[in-house]
Motif scaffolding. Sequence first.
Motif, PDB file in Angstrom:
ATOM      1  N   ILE A 111      11.571 -12.515  -2.888  1.00 31.63           N
ATOM      2  CA  ILE A 111      10.815 -11.442  -2.252  1.00 31.63           C
ATOM      3  C   ILE A 111      10.647 -10.313  -3.272  1.00 31.63           C
ATOM      4  O   ILE A 111      11.632  -9.781  -3.780  1.00 31.63           O
ATOM      5  CB  ILE A 111      11.520 -10.922  -0.988  1.00 31.63           C
ATOM      6  CG1 ILE A 111      11.681 -12.035   0.035  1.00 31.63           C
ATOM      7  CG2 ILE A 111      10.764  -9.722  -0.404  1.00 31.63           C
ATOM      8  CD1 ILE A 111      12.538 -11.665   1.227  1.00 31.63           C
ATOM      9  N   PRO A 112       9.398  -9.954  -3.576  1.00 32.72           N
ATOM     10  CA  PRO A 112       9.205  -8.890  -4.574  1.00 32.72           C
ATOM     11  C   PRO A 112       9.656  -7.539  -4.040  1.00 32.72           C
ATOM     12  O   PRO A 112       9.574  -7.267  -2.841  1.00 32.72           O
ATOM     13  CB  PRO A 112       7.694  -8.890  -4.827  1.00 32.72           C
ATOM     14  CG  PRO A 112       7.096  -9.550  -3.640  1.00 32.72           C
ATOM     15  CD  PRO A 112       8.146 -10.471  -3.060  1.00 32.72           C
ATOM     16  N   VAL A 113      10.133  -6.719  -4.939  1.00 31.33           N
ATOM     17  CA  VAL A 113      10.549  -5.371  -4.584  1.00 31.33           C
ATOM     18  C   VAL A 113       9.299  -4.514  -4.514  1.00 31.33           C
ATOM     19  O   VAL A 113       8.497  -4.492  -5.443  1.00 31.33           O
ATOM     20  CB  VAL A 113      11.525  -4.799  -5.638  1.00 31.33           C
ATOM     21  CG1 VAL A 113      11.879  -3.360  -5.326  1.00 31.33           C
ATOM     22  CG2 VAL A 113      12.760  -5.660  -5.734  1.00 31.33           C
ATOM     23  N   LYS A 114       9.124  -3.832  -3.387  1.00 29.54           N
ATOM     24  CA  LYS A 114       7.957  -2.963  -3.240  1.00 29.54           C
ATOM     25  C   LYS A 114       8.210  -1.668  -3.988  1.00 29.54           C
ATOM     26  O   LYS A 114       9.237  -1.024  -3.815  1.00 29.54           O
ATOM     27  CB  LYS A 114       7.687  -2.668  -1.765  1.00 29.54           C
ATOM     28  CG  LYS A 114       7.230  -3.871  -1.009  1.00 29.54           C
ATOM     29  CD  LYS A 114       6.901  -3.503   0.418  1.00 29.54           C
ATOM     30  CE  LYS A 114       6.459  -4.744   1.169  1.00 29.54           C
ATOM     31  NZ  LYS A 114       6.136  -4.445   2.572  1.00 29.54           N
ATOM     32  N   LYS A 115       7.257  -1.329  -4.832  1.00 28.06           N
ATOM     33  CA  LYS A 115       7.364  -0.074  -5.572  1.00 28.06           C
ATOM     34  C   LYS A 115       6.768   1.032  -4.714  1.00 28.06           C
ATOM     35  O   LYS A 115       5.673   0.901  -4.186  1.00 28.06           O
ATOM     36  CB  LYS A 115       6.625  -0.173  -6.895  1.00 28.06           C
ATOM     37  CG  LYS A 115       7.247  -1.179  -7.835  1.00 28.06           C
ATOM     38  CD  LYS A 115       6.528  -1.229  -9.135  1.00 28.06           C
ATOM     39  CE  LYS A 115       7.187  -2.274 -10.031  1.00 28.06           C
ATOM     40  NZ  LYS A 115       6.470  -2.467 -11.273  1.00 28.06           N
TER      41      LYS A 115
END
Length: 84
Positions: free
Chosen positions: A67-71
């Motif tokens: 799961i990508p980290v939301k910036k």
Amino acid sequence: MDTPDEEVFLRDLVKASRQKLHHVKWVDRDGTDRLTVLTQAEVVRLNAIAQRAGTSKTEVLRQAAFIPVKKERPVESPPPTVTG
């Protein structure tokens, strides 16, 4: 213990040390073996997610590693006002 904030912090450390911890071994997306230590509340929630997904806790954690980290977008300042 100089401040009430420190007292809360220290009390929470003591409470956490008294909890039964659960260790979940899993393999990260790069193949690294990981060990995640969970509190009782966290393991209950992870079990619920795994059961709903029809898989194991270790598989849920492996999939979560992708799961990508939301910036977060930086908050823009309003333009300066010119007086004069």
